[in-house]
Design an enzyme around this catalytic site. Structure first.
Site, PDB file in Angstrom:
ATOM      1  N   CYS A  91       0.853  -1.190   0.000  1.00 39.41           N
ATOM      2  CA  CYS A  91       0.000   0.000   0.000  1.00 39.41           C
ATOM      3  C   CYS A  91       0.890   1.242   0.000  1.00 39.41           C
ATOM      4  O   CYS A  91       1.803   1.355   0.821  1.00 39.41           O
ATOM      5  CB  CYS A  91      -0.882  -0.016   1.243  1.00 39.41           C
ATOM      6  SG  CYS A  91      -1.851   1.485   1.454  1.00 39.41           S
TER       7      CYS A  91
ATOM      8  N   CYS B  56       0.408   3.074   3.590  1.00 31.51           N
ATOM      9  CA  CYS B  56       0.856   2.576   4.904  1.00 31.51           C
ATOM     10  C   CYS B  56       1.859   1.449   4.818  1.00 31.51           C
ATOM     11  O   CYS B  56       2.290   0.929   5.848  1.00 31.51           O
ATOM     12  CB  CYS B  56      -0.347   2.129   5.727  1.00 31.51           C
ATOM     13  SG  CYS B  56      -1.069   0.590   5.115  1.00 31.51           S
TER      14      CYS B  56
ATOM     15  N   CYS C  86      -7.320  -4.380 -19.083  1.00 30.39           N
ATOM     16  CA  CYS C  86      -8.343  -3.385 -18.743  1.00 30.39           C
ATOM     17  C   CYS C  86      -7.737  -1.998 -18.558  1.00 30.39           C
ATOM     18  O   CYS C  86      -8.461  -1.013 -18.449  1.00 30.39           O
ATOM     19  CB  CYS C  86      -9.122  -3.809 -17.501  1.00 30.39           C
ATOM     20  SG  CYS C  86      -8.148  -3.759 -15.981  1.00 30.39           S
TER      21      CYS C  86
ATOM     22  N   CYS D 148      -7.588  -0.633   1.550  1.00 33.45           N
ATOM     23  CA  CYS D 148      -6.542  -1.235   2.387  1.00 33.45           C
ATOM     24  C   CYS D 148      -7.107  -1.412   3.792  1.00 33.45           C
ATOM     25  O   CYS D 148      -7.668  -0.485   4.356  1.00 33.45           O
ATOM     26  CB  CYS D 148      -5.321  -0.316   2.412  1.00 33.45           C
ATOM     27  SG  CYS D 148      -4.095  -0.794   3.650  1.00 33.45           S
TER      28      CYS D 148
ATOM     29  N   CYS E 196      -5.058   1.080   6.489  1.00 39.40           N
ATOM     30  CA  CYS E 196      -5.178   2.550   6.540  1.00 39.40           C
ATOM     31  C   CYS E 196      -6.484   3.042   5.926  1.00 39.40           C
ATOM     32  O   CYS E 196      -6.754   4.242   5.948  1.00 39.40           O
ATOM     33  CB  CYS E 196      -3.980   3.219   5.846  1.00 39.40           C
ATOM     34  SG  CYS E 196      -3.972   3.029   4.058  1.00 39.40           S
TER      35      CYS E 196
ATOM     36  N   HIS F 246      -8.337   4.020  -0.488  1.00 40.84           N
ATOM     37  CA  HIS F 246      -9.033   3.461  -1.654  1.00 40.84           C
ATOM     38  C   HIS F 246      -7.999   2.913  -2.631  1.00 40.84           C
ATOM     39  O   HIS F 246      -7.062   3.602  -3.020  1.00 40.84           O
ATOM     40  CB  HIS F 246      -9.859   4.573  -2.335  1.00 40.84           C
ATOM     41  CG  HIS F 246     -10.403   4.168  -3.673  1.00 40.84           C
ATOM     42  ND1 HIS F 246     -11.583   3.481  -3.809  1.00 40.84           N
ATOM     43  CD2 HIS F 246      -9.912   4.350  -4.922  1.00 40.84           C
ATOM     44  CE1 HIS F 246     -11.802   3.257  -5.110  1.00 40.84           C
ATOM     45  NE2 HIS F 246     -10.801   3.779  -5.801  1.00 40.84           N
TER      46      HIS F 246
ATOM     47  N   HIS G  52     -11.349  -1.454  -7.402  1.00 39.38           N
ATOM     48  CA  HIS G  52     -12.597  -2.223  -7.290  1.00 39.38           C
ATOM     49  C   HIS G  52     -12.316  -3.685  -7.585  1.00 39.38           C
ATOM     50  O   HIS G  52     -11.296  -4.012  -8.194  1.00 39.38           O
ATOM     51  CB  HIS G  52     -13.635  -1.680  -8.285  1.00 39.38           C
ATOM     52  CG  HIS G  52     -14.079  -0.298  -7.963  1.00 39.38           C
ATOM     53  ND1 HIS G  52     -13.425   0.814  -8.443  1.00 39.38           N
ATOM     54  CD2 HIS G  52     -15.089   0.161  -7.171  1.00 39.38           C
ATOM     55  CE1 HIS G  52     -14.019   1.905  -7.979  1.00 39.38           C
ATOM     56  NE2 HIS G  52     -15.033   1.545  -7.201  1.00 39.38           N
TER      57      HIS G  52
ATOM     58  N   CYS H  34      -9.093  -4.766  -9.611  1.00 37.57           N
ATOM     59  CA  CYS H  34      -8.644  -3.741 -10.557  1.00 37.57           C
ATOM     60  C   CYS H  34      -8.135  -2.567  -9.721  1.00 37.57           C
ATOM     61  O   CYS H  34      -8.928  -1.855  -9.104  1.00 37.57           O
ATOM     62  CB  CYS H  34      -9.850  -3.365 -11.415  1.00 37.57           C
ATOM     63  SG  CYS H  34      -9.481  -2.167 -12.681  1.00 37.57           S
TER      64      CYS H  34
HETATM   65 ZN   LIG Z   1      -2.769   1.100   3.531  1.00 32.60          ZN
END
Ligand SMILES: [Zn+2]
Length: 159
Positions: free
Chosen positions: A73, A76, A91, A121, A124, A127, A130, A145
């Site tokens: 991530c 974080c 895609c 995530c 944290c 976003h 999806h 995705c």
């Molecule tokens: Zn995170």
């Protein structure tokens, strides 16, 4: 001698305490102010992770990236996806058929008028993207995705 607590009341106390604990476990562990996030993240990562935006297709750093390693991530540093689960979905965004266990949270997103499952995530609350049901049938059938700017790649030799 007078009973102070009856057993049913005690049971209810135990059950409600158990539920409260469960809720705490699913809450995000890393919480920062908007100013802190803004200072720490790149502008694009901030807009995606904290504002739920999406990078333009076929522009992300990891869209056509297939090296061995782990995707963490960008907010974080939690391990989210392994390179062996990445596949070319064509895609326009990095796609994974599976995630590191417990690293994701899910929500429903109505941003484009139809419900989609938002991927966040678990550590944290950032976003990430999806998840759709049109992934590889021979594995999970899922297509996570994910925005490249929500991820940070770590090559295998550095693990
Ligand atoms: Zn995170």
């Amino acid at each position: 001698m007078k009973k102070i607590l009856n057993p049913t009341f005690l049971m209810l106390m135990v059950i409600s305490f158990g539920c409260a604990q469960k809720q705490n476990n699913t809450a995000v562990k890393v919480t920062k102010s908007e100013d802190q996030w803004k200072a720490e993240l790149s502008e694009q990562s901030y807009r995606i992770l904290r504002k739920g935006e999406t990078e333009r297709p076929f522009t992300g750093e990891y869209d056509k990236h297939f090296e061995d390693g782990v995707y963490r991530c960008a907010g974080c540093n939690q391990k989210l996806f392994m390179s062996e689960n990445k596949y070319d979905s064509k895609c326009g965004w990095p796609a994974f058929d599976n995630a590191v266990k417990g690293s994701l949270k899910f929500d429903v997103d109505y941003k484009i008028g139809i419900p989609r499952t938002e991927v966040l995530c678990s550590n944290c609350g950032g976003h990430l993207g999806h998840v759709f049901n049109d992934g590889p049938k021979e594995t999970t059938g899922l297509r996570h995705c994910i925005n490249s700017a929500a991820l940070e790649f770590e090559p295998k030799e550095n693990e």
